[in-house]
Write an enzyme that holds these catalytic residues in place. Structure first.
Site, PDB file in Angstrom:
ATOM      1  N   SER A 123       0.831  -1.192   0.000  1.00  0.00           N
ATOM      2  CA  SER A 123       0.000   0.000   0.000  1.00  0.00           C
ATOM      3  C   SER A 123       0.879   1.261   0.000  1.00  0.00           C
ATOM      4  O   SER A 123       1.634   1.472  -0.939  1.00  0.00           O
ATOM      5  CB  SER A 123      -0.954  -0.065   1.197  1.00  0.00           C
ATOM      6  OG  SER A 123      -2.085   0.719   0.978  1.00  0.00           O
ATOM      7  N   ASP A 179      -9.687  -4.527  -5.041  1.00  0.00           N
ATOM      8  CA  ASP A 179      -9.087  -3.773  -3.936  1.00  0.00           C
ATOM      9  C   ASP A 179      -9.876  -2.488  -3.706  1.00  0.00           C
ATOM     10  O   ASP A 179      -9.917  -1.617  -4.574  1.00  0.00           O
ATOM     11  CB  ASP A 179      -7.628  -3.448  -4.259  1.00  0.00           C
ATOM     12  CG  ASP A 179      -6.850  -2.923  -3.059  1.00  0.00           C
ATOM     13  OD1 ASP A 179      -7.456  -2.249  -2.205  1.00  0.00           O
ATOM     14  OD2 ASP A 179      -5.638  -3.179  -2.986  1.00  0.00           O
ATOM     15  N   HIS A 229      -7.602  -5.938   0.223  1.00  0.00           N
ATOM     16  CA  HIS A 229      -6.416  -5.099   0.063  1.00  0.00           C
ATOM     17  C   HIS A 229      -5.165  -5.953   0.220  1.00  0.00           C
ATOM     18  O   HIS A 229      -5.006  -6.623   1.235  1.00  0.00           O
ATOM     19  CB  HIS A 229      -6.463  -4.006   1.133  1.00  0.00           C
ATOM     20  CG  HIS A 229      -5.485  -2.908   0.956  1.00  0.00           C
ATOM     21  ND1 HIS A 229      -5.220  -2.322  -0.249  1.00  0.00           N
ATOM     22  CD2 HIS A 229      -4.697  -2.254   1.867  1.00  0.00           C
ATOM     23  CE1 HIS A 229      -4.326  -1.359  -0.086  1.00  0.00           C
ATOM     24  NE2 HIS A 229      -3.980  -1.310   1.185  1.00  0.00           N
TER      25      HIS A 229
END
Length: 518
Positions: A234, A459, A487
């Site tokens: 991320s 996602d 995610h």
């Protein structure tokens, strides 16, 4: 509130329970020089990492967790890096690290540096958690090294938002649409920004991604590695790609999972976030209504949540926990929903928690919301939210004025009913932030080794187009797509694991555009 965090929040604050690790590893001194805006890193003298055995402190904390039966040993480390890379021999700040090693390791390659995202997530916690979950093929070849970035966790943490103010922010109206509600949003943002500016002054801009990437180069050298091996989730993909831009020839292998789009401006990114979470909720709802045992939320989970938000707006919902004095407002409920959409493993807890809240018990929703925000059982918080604000705002010169926010709220609240107004209102956060800015560089990492970029079709946090854009921008970017929900993708399925493992261990690069099934 959106965190580009790819590692489970349940580990947040874990190291606060390690008194021996804490001793001598943090500093009460605040950095004072202004952050550098230079795009070309200078080369300061590299400080050694002072390692201590902290196995006895960590092993009891992981006992009973999946993977805890592995033969693992843990070390805690501290080192110093320059506060300002334009003054490489000037004042320094401490960084805290954890190194996890497998007793089954053979033919070691070196260290695999990890970052869990956020910004604000603890890399030290991530090293512990990933040592329990990464494929053993990887553990048998790499030490897992995580560091708390500057301003995070035990590395000179930014702490300028009091716990009561965080409670207020989370409990606040999550879908502000009226003029009065938006005035409250602007006032709260200003109150937080003023408090942080008063606490840190010019040093507030020190906590930025460019300088953290420079810190990573210091750590690579201190670890004795010829080149960097990196796994970032991320926001960690932003950190990793920034490192690759600054030091392209020093990348051996880099995995960027759940990539943050490098090409969108703040408004486009916020709209993509709203759309992503709406799609994520729809996927959760479809899963719930397909359950053989039936969905606790009935045939229309979206309407169930709308009704629950209306119920909580009129009468906030208590918890059955006798120690809990808070009551769940719509802000707490929607924070819990958002938190659960990061990981499909949290969907059952969300469904049961929403049903329980309708019946008058918000305990499960508080658990989800608190994990997401870093709130601890005693009512204090980790510095996750403080660091998230400081780093995000230091990384950009973009601001969005009040009138533009009001217009976007009106537009997005209709198009994205659950998350649009909140995403639009969040655009104001950095508009009042009073700190030096160090914008992220454009990132093509010209001359680097191949860099593996991973994106998920489902996602909700960093939608797939972001991974596509990052892989295209990087001169040697390679895209891997997982057709799954939630995610991040690694290590969740055999197909993804096989591709990533072969790349990390043997530098076998998968075919660009490889798609793995859900």
């Amino acid at each position: 509130m959106r965190l580009h965090r790819g590692f489970p929040a349940a580990a947040s604050g874990l190291l606060l329970a390690l008194p021996l690790a804490l001793a001598g590893c943090t500093s009460g001194d605040e950095p004072t020089p202004e952050a550098t805006a230079s795009a070309t890193p200078t080369e300061p003298e590299v400080a050694e990492i002072e390692w201590t055995d902290c196995d006895e402190q960590i092993q009891p904390l992981i006992a009973g967790q999946p993977g805890s039966e592995r033969d693992l040993a843990f070390e805690c480390g501290r080192t110093e890096v320059p506060i300002d890379y334009d003054e490489p021999q000037g004042a320094t700040l401490p960084l805290f690290l954890v190194r996890a090693s497998s007793g089954a390791q053979t033919d070691p390659i070196g260290s695999l540096m990890v970052n869990p995202g956020g910004p604000g997530g603890s890399g030290a916690d991530a090293a512990i958690g990933l040592a329990l979950t990464l494929p053993e093929d990887v553990l048998n070849r790499f030490d897992i090294v995580g560091f708390d970035p500057r301003g995070v966790g035990l590395s000179t943490p930014v702490e300028c938002v009091p716990a009561d103010l965080k409670d207020r922010a989370i409990a606040a109206e999550p879908r502000p649409t009226t003029a009065e509600q938006l005035d409250d949003v602007f006032a709260l943002s200003g109150e937080i920004a003023d408090g942080c500016a008063e606490e840190y002054g010019d040093a507030l801009g020190t906590f930025n991604t460019v300088d953290t990437a420079r810190d990573m180069e210091q750590l690579r050298q201190a670890l004795g590695e010829d080149q960097l091996n990196f796994l970032g989730y991320s926001y960690g993909t932003t950190l990793g790609s920034t490192y690759a831009e600054l030091y392209p020839d020093r990348v051996r292998a880099m995995v960027l999972d759940a990539a943050v789009d490098p090409d969108t401006d703040a408004i486009a990114d916020a709209e993509a976030s709203a759309a992503g979470f709406e799609a994520g909720f729809d996927a959760f709802a479809a899963n719930c209504t397909s359950l053989i045992a039936g969905c606790p939320l009935g045939d229309n989970p979206r309407q169930f949540v709308e009704d629950l938000l209306a119920q909580a707006a009129t009468t906030p919902i208590p918890s059955s926990d006798p120690e809990e004095t808070r009551q769940a407002t719509p802000g707490v409920i929607l924070t819990a929903v958002q938190a659960a959409l990061y990981d499909t493993a949290s969907w059952p807890q969300l469904a049961q928690g929403l049903a329980a809240a309708q019946a008058g018990d918000a305990t499960a929703l508080f658990s989800l919301a608190d994990d997401y925000s870093g709130r601890l059982e005693d009512g204090t918080y980790s510095n996750l939210l403080d660091a998230n604000l400081a780093i995000n705002c230091a990384d950009t010169e973009e601001t969005v004025e009040e009138e533009r926010v009001r217009a976007l709220v009106a537009e997005w609240s209709a198009e994205y009913p659950l998350f649009g107004a909140g995403s639009a209102a969040g655009l104001y956060t950095c508009s009042t932030w009073d700190a030096e800015r160090t914008p992220l560089p454009e990132r093509d990492a010209e001359g680097s080794a191949p860099i593996l970029v991973i994106g998920n079709q489902g996602d909700p946090v960093t939608p797939l187009p972001g991974a596509v854009d990052l892989a295209e921008d990087l001169e040697n970017g390679v895209l891997l797509t997982w057709q799954g929900q939630g995610h991040t993708a690694y290590p969740k399925t055999d197909c993804v694991n096989a591709a990533v493992n072969a790349y990390l261990i043997d530098l076998v690069v998968p075919a660009d555009g490889l798609t793995c099934p859900a």
